[in-house]
Design a protein around this motif. Structure first.
Motif: not given
Length: 529
Positions: A10, A111, A118, A198, A226-228
């Motif tokens: 991503r 990733e 993830r 991350s 949003d991702r982490d």
């Protein structure tokens, strides 16, 4: 044959990359990453790996010895689905703004997604990148082994940290001036594969703010939340616009970063860990311990001790200053966010939240270390008194607490702590004062609601028997440089259960020997790696 790994990259898919694809050192703008391939090495060889991390990634013991994977972990090529790149960030180093820094020798493999989790994979020491800053992008065995071991040791201590999958030797020498004294030498090269949800740092946001790349800063904040922080932000009750996160969301997120950072540092203080280089580019947005350079554990208790020779004069990053430096670093991050929120009070509230969370986490940790049922008025004074005595008498921090739990509260005797003293002089000069403190401590414990067994259990859960003292790591390095990884593997095994006394492993629970007091690598270390 290995089963295919699943990658969902991503970061490079959703965020802008460097338009220049040639690999040479340069200033980079208006992006967050640069595509770069690892520099191949002659003869990658797997020296050690973490079975626990391999399992997290869906890799078996057999997979870890697969020739294709070993070649990849040594920087020779990439497996299907991987995309190799380095990221762009800045940072404050030793209190001064350093401008663009970036991944100078860390190269991402992408990733990996396994069981809906993830993980970013990163090779440290895999060659030059556009951010290498007068270096060769390589790493030596001594620093790589220390990072590999410590990443796993910290995890098993229960401290938030990045992890390490593998340690691979390259079969190539690397030139390093270990002491920065104009006498460079050839050392064995090695590469660590680091793993984390991350690797985003405070410095990623600082650089964008410093370059007035405001639109990209907003977009990156939204992406990171949003991702982490996908398990956190829905619970805020706030809506997230990924491309343009609102003021309330940014303020709430900053408060969460402050809390995670406070908890991490409280854990460091609990076990006597000193990071050594708390620059803002070495601070994880997730509150993970990141970038294991000249770190160390307190041997004889001394709040002013730093493991970093570069910091020997100023002692900015010494053990006792770590909470203050963490807050200072958060202030710098707040300044970066304030470029988007010029009239915000929420960022100041986040810093106050750091203070509250740190105090609560530290007092809880100290209550556990001393076997107290709760934190009461007067406990702080008593604990400060014994820490001052420990410093003056030159008492080993780890051994003090592992022996204190054995104290007979009904008849406290100084002899229980005798092995924790580094010198007979310290024992003779301060023994009576410490004996008096033990009497005072025993009275406090007798007021506790905990039984003797509960007290010991609580202390055992808070005070490690085994920590990665610098001299232990150096012994493993010396053997590994001769092709013997036995000590490395033994330490890796012992440090998996740091709170439990293990049969036949008493040698790893001893205080620093006299020969290691001033030996290179066994006390203070340079940043050279």
């Amino acid at each position: 044959m290995m089963k295919p790994l699943v990658f969902d990259n991503r970061f490079i898919r959703e965020l802008p990359g460097d338009r220049i694809t040639d690999n040479y050192t340069r200033q980079v703008s208006d992006c967050l990453w640069s595509a770069v391939q690892p520099t191949p090495v002659k003869q990658p060889s797997l020296l050690a790996y973490s079975a626990e991390v391999a399992s997290l990634l869906g890799l078996s013991d057999e997979d870890m010895h697969d020739p294709d994977l070993v070649q990849t972990l040594g920087g020779n090529g990439a497996l299907p689905g991987m995309f190799t790149y380095a990221t762009r960030y800045g940072g404050h180093q030793f209190g001064n703004w350093a401008g663009q820094l970036g991944d100078g020798r860390a190269i991402y493999l992408g990733e990996l997604v396994h069981q809906q989790r993830r993980f970013e994979l990163q090779l440290k020491g895999a060659g030059e990148t556009p951010y290498s800053r007068r270096a060769d992008g390589r790493a030596v065995l001594r620093s790589s082994l220390r990072e590999f071991l410590c990443s796993e040791a910290m995890h098993h201590l229960g401290i938030p940290t990045t992890r390490a999958l593998s340690l691979v030797t390259t079969g190539e020498p690397v030139v390093r001036d270990m002491f920065y004294d104009g006498n460079p030498e050839f050392e064995p090269g090695a590469i660590v594969c680091r793993v984390a949800p991350s690797f985003i740092r405070f410095g990623h946001f600082e650089l964008l703010a410093s370059r007035n790349e405001s639109a990209l800063l907003k977009r990156f904040i939204g992406f990171t939340i949003d991702r982490d922080f996908a398990e956190w932000w829905p619970g805020t009750g706030l809506l997230l616009d990924v491309d343009n996160p609102g003021q309330g969301m940014i303020e709430a997120w900053f408060t969460e970063i402050c809390a995670r950072t406070a908890i991490m540092v409280a854990h460091w203080m609990r076990v006597g860990f000193v990071h050594g280089v708390m620059n803002t580019d070495n601070m994880s947005i997730l509150g993970l311990t990141i970038d294991y350079g000249p770190y160390g554990w307190i041997d004889n208790f001394d709040p002013s001790w730093t493991p970093n020779t570069t910091d020997a004069q100023g002692r900015r990053y010494c053990y006792g200053r770590q909470p203050d430096i963490a807050r200072w670093n958060l202030e710098r991050l707040a300044e970066a966010f304030a470029t988007l929120l010029p009239e915000s009070n929420g960022l100041s509230q986040g810093l106050s939240h750091f203070d509250t969370v740190y105090f609560d986490a530290l007092t809880s940790a100290l209550a556990g270390k001393f076997g107290l049922d709760s934190w009461q008025a007067g406990d702080g004074e008593a604990i400060n008194d014994i820490f001052e005595l420990m410093q003056r008498a030159e008492v080993d921090q780890t051994l003090f607490f592992t022996h204190l739990r054995q104290l007979d509260i009904s008849n406290p005797q100084l002899s229980v702590l005798q092995q924790a003293f580094y010198t007979e002089q310290g024992l003779q000069q301060f023994g009576d004062d410490i004996q008096a403190w033990l009497q005072r401590y025993s009275l406090r414990v007798q007021q506790s609601t905990l039984s003797a067994e509960q007290r010991q259990q609580r202390m055992s859960a808070s005070n490690p028997v085994y920590v990665l003292r610098n001299y232990l790591a150096q012994e493993a390095i010396d053997l590994a440089a001769q092709g013997d990884n036995s000590r490395l593997l033994t330490l890796l095994q012992v440090l998996r259960q740091p709170y439990t006394e293990q049969a036949g492993m008493q040698q790893f629970a001893q205080k620093r020997p006299d020969w290691a007091r001033n030996k290179a690598g066994c006390s203070m270390l340079s940043c050279s790696s």
